[in-house]
Design a protein around this motif. Structure first.
Motif, PDB file in Angstrom:
ATOM      1  N   LYS A 192      -5.516  -8.950   8.566  1.00  0.00           N
ATOM      2  CA  LYS A 192      -4.323  -7.848  10.425  1.00  0.00           C
ATOM      3  C   LYS A 192      -3.532  -8.513  10.713  1.00  0.00           C
ATOM      4  O   LYS A 192      -3.695  -9.945   9.597  1.00  0.00           O
ATOM      5  N   GLY A 193      -2.497  -8.459  11.357  1.00  0.00           N
ATOM      6  CA  GLY A 193      -1.082  -8.834  10.999  1.00  0.00           C
ATOM      7  C   GLY A 193      -0.080  -7.412  10.547  1.00  0.00           C
ATOM      8  O   GLY A 193       0.259  -7.044  11.119  1.00  0.00           O
ATOM      9  N   VAL A 194       1.600  -8.380  10.668  1.00  0.00           N
ATOM     10  CA  VAL A 194       2.441  -7.628  10.588  1.00  0.00           C
ATOM     11  C   VAL A 194       2.669  -7.202   8.869  1.00  0.00           C
ATOM     12  O   VAL A 194       2.792  -7.758   8.182  1.00  0.00           O
ATOM     13  N   TYR A 195       2.856  -5.631   8.807  1.00  0.00           N
ATOM     14  CA  TYR A 195       2.659  -5.550   7.528  1.00  0.00           C
ATOM     15  C   TYR A 195       4.144  -4.646   7.794  1.00  0.00           C
ATOM     16  O   TYR A 195       4.689  -4.433   8.558  1.00  0.00           O
ATOM     17  N   LYS A 218       4.340   0.099  -4.033  1.00  0.00           N
ATOM     18  CA  LYS A 218       6.286   0.870  -4.277  1.00  0.00           C
ATOM     19  C   LYS A 218       6.271   1.511  -5.470  1.00  0.00           C
ATOM     20  O   LYS A 218       5.429   1.833  -6.408  1.00  0.00           O
ATOM     21  N   GLU A 219       7.519   2.451  -5.040  1.00  0.00           N
ATOM     22  CA  GLU A 219       7.411   3.769  -5.708  1.00  0.00           C
ATOM     23  C   GLU A 219       8.991   3.614  -5.439  1.00  0.00           C
ATOM     24  O   GLU A 219       9.839   3.076  -4.946  1.00  0.00           O
ATOM     25  N   THR A 220       9.807   4.223  -6.604  1.00  0.00           N
ATOM     26  CA  THR A 220      11.456   4.126  -7.166  1.00  0.00           C
ATOM     27  C   THR A 220      12.091   6.027  -7.094  1.00  0.00           C
ATOM     28  O   THR A 220      11.123   6.752  -7.412  1.00  0.00           O
ATOM     29  N   LYS A 221      13.178   6.234  -6.135  1.00  0.00           N
ATOM     30  CA  LYS A 221      13.227   7.726  -6.958  1.00  0.00           C
ATOM     31  C   LYS A 221      12.598   9.108  -6.198  1.00  0.00           C
ATOM     32  O   LYS A 221      12.553   9.218  -6.193  1.00  0.00           O
ATOM     33  N   LYS A 222      11.645   8.185  -5.184  1.00  0.00           N
ATOM     34  CA  LYS A 222      11.343   9.074  -4.672  1.00  0.00           C
ATOM     35  C   LYS A 222      11.432  10.166  -3.769  1.00  0.00           C
ATOM     36  O   LYS A 222      12.201   9.513  -2.815  1.00  0.00           O
ATOM     37  N   GLN A 223      11.436  11.706  -3.342  1.00  0.00           N
ATOM     38  CA  GLN A 223      11.852  12.547  -1.843  1.00  0.00           C
ATOM     39  C   GLN A 223      10.943  12.192  -0.869  1.00  0.00           C
ATOM     40  O   GLN A 223      10.978  12.595  -0.144  1.00  0.00           O
ATOM     41  N   TYR A 224       9.478  12.311  -1.413  1.00  0.00           N
ATOM     42  CA  TYR A 224       8.436  12.834  -0.274  1.00  0.00           C
ATOM     43  C   TYR A 224       7.887  12.159  -1.155  1.00  0.00           C
ATOM     44  O   TYR A 224       6.710  12.586  -2.134  1.00  0.00           O
ATOM     45  N   ASP A 225       6.920  11.957   0.413  1.00  0.00           N
ATOM     46  CA  ASP A 225       5.148  11.038  -1.056  1.00  0.00           C
ATOM     47  C   ASP A 225       4.618  10.733   0.121  1.00  0.00           C
ATOM     48  O   ASP A 225       4.815  10.833   1.552  1.00  0.00           O
ATOM     49  N   SER A 226       3.356  10.756   0.019  1.00  0.00           N
ATOM     50  CA  SER A 226       2.415  10.456   1.335  1.00  0.00           C
ATOM     51  C   SER A 226       1.627   9.431   0.624  1.00  0.00           C
ATOM     52  O   SER A 226       1.487   8.754  -0.170  1.00  0.00           O
ATOM     53  N   PHE A 227       1.168   7.667   1.961  1.00  0.00           N
ATOM     54  CA  PHE A 227       0.534   6.994   1.033  1.00  0.00           C
ATOM     55  C   PHE A 227      -0.838   6.488   2.208  1.00  0.00           C
ATOM     56  O   PHE A 227      -0.022   5.711   2.956  1.00  0.00           O
ATOM     57  N   PRO A 228      -1.780   6.680   2.277  1.00  0.00           N
ATOM     58  CA  PRO A 228      -2.338   6.166   2.209  1.00  0.00           C
ATOM     59  C   PRO A 228      -2.804   5.175   2.228  1.00  0.00           C
ATOM     60  O   PRO A 228      -3.822   4.935   1.525  1.00  0.00           O
ATOM     61  N   HIS A 229      -3.874   4.193   3.025  1.00  0.00           N
ATOM     62  CA  HIS A 229      -4.274   3.008   2.688  1.00  0.00           C
ATOM     63  C   HIS A 229      -4.746   2.445   4.225  1.00  0.00           C
ATOM     64  O   HIS A 229      -4.680   2.244   5.474  1.00  0.00           O
ATOM     65  N   ARG A 230      -6.289   2.081   3.505  1.00  0.00           N
ATOM     66  CA  ARG A 230      -6.989   1.073   4.914  1.00  0.00           C
ATOM     67  C   ARG A 230      -6.736  -0.572   5.195  1.00  0.00           C
ATOM     68  O   ARG A 230      -6.755  -1.137   4.053  1.00  0.00           O
ATOM     69  N   THR A 231      -5.899  -0.904   6.062  1.00  0.00           N
ATOM     70  CA  THR A 231      -5.359  -2.067   5.569  1.00  0.00           C
ATOM     71  C   THR A 231      -7.056  -3.267   6.377  1.00  0.00           C
ATOM     72  O   THR A 231      -8.130  -2.754   6.512  1.00  0.00           O
ATOM     73  N   GLU A 251       4.441  -4.240   1.946  1.00  0.00           N
ATOM     74  CA  GLU A 251       3.598  -5.156   1.751  1.00  0.00           C
ATOM     75  C   GLU A 251       3.125  -5.812   2.844  1.00  0.00           C
ATOM     76  O   GLU A 251       2.566  -5.588   4.389  1.00  0.00           O
ATOM     77  N   ASP A 252       1.263  -6.883   2.647  1.00  0.00           N
ATOM     78  CA  ASP A 252       0.787  -6.951   3.839  1.00  0.00           C
ATOM     79  C   ASP A 252       1.381  -7.734   3.825  1.00  0.00           C
ATOM     80  O   ASP A 252       2.279  -8.582   4.225  1.00  0.00           O
ATOM     81  N   PRO A 253       0.906  -8.571   5.447  1.00  0.00           N
ATOM     82  CA  PRO A 253       1.229 -10.048   6.186  1.00  0.00           C
ATOM     83  C   PRO A 253       0.973 -10.926   4.809  1.00  0.00           C
ATOM     84  O   PRO A 253       2.016 -11.924   5.111  1.00  0.00           O
TER      85      PRO A 253
END
Length: 162
Positions: free
Chosen positions: A40-43, A24-37, A15-17
């Motif tokens: 500003k704040g606490v993710y 959001k993903e369910t029942k994953k063993q491995y994943d990669s998640f690129p995201h450009r914010t 979640e963002d600030p």
């Protein structure tokens, strides 16, 4: 990446600030998640194992924050070709980044293999204790059976005397 436990799957959400779910993903063993914010704040991120409450899991996650600064400060606005020394530095830097990625991969594999080895060690230990108990029970049974072969059964002593 889920390193050990259960079926190697876990739920994850980020979640963002502002509280908006951006992943959001369910029942994953491995994943990669690129995201450009954008904010500003606490993710916040959460790894959930509520669908598999009896198996504990170990996970690995890695954050890469920000862009990598250029190796040479003037490299971004340079119009001439790189010198041999500068191009060698760039090549070495790229090779070192590949080494870092490989080391991370090997650390993950080592953690998975260690978990499997410890699990196998526990199973072998329990099996050995069980075999030892069975061995003692069989040994005591054999001793009692052999002892019964060599004990003499005496007739009752309530008979008439001569």
């Amino acid at each position: 990446q889920v390193i050990s436990g259960g079926h190697y799957d876990v739920d994850c959400h980020v979640e963002d600030p502002n509280g908006r779910t951006i992943y959001k993903e369910t029942k994953k063993q491995y994943d990669s998640f690129p995201h450009r914010t954008e904010v500003k704040g606490v993710y916040t991120f959460c790894f959930s194992n509520e669908f598999s409450t009896f198996s504990h899991k170990t996970i690995y996650f890695d954050f890469q924050v920000g862009d990598e600064p250029p190796i040479l400060p003037e490299m971004s606005n340079r119009v001439t070709a790189l010198t041999q020394m500068e191009s060698a530095c760039v090549t070495i830097h790229e090779a070192l980044n590949t080494v870092i990625d490989s080391q991370t991969h090997y650390r993950l594999r080592e953690a998975q293999d260690r978990s499997r080895a410890e699990d196998l060690n526990g199973r072998v230990s329990y099996w050995s204790v069980g075999e030892t108990l069975i061995l003692f029970v069989v040994s005591i049974g054999q001793v009692m059976l052999l002892k019964s072969f060599f004990t003499e059964k005496r007739p009752g002593s309530g008979g008439a005397g001569t």
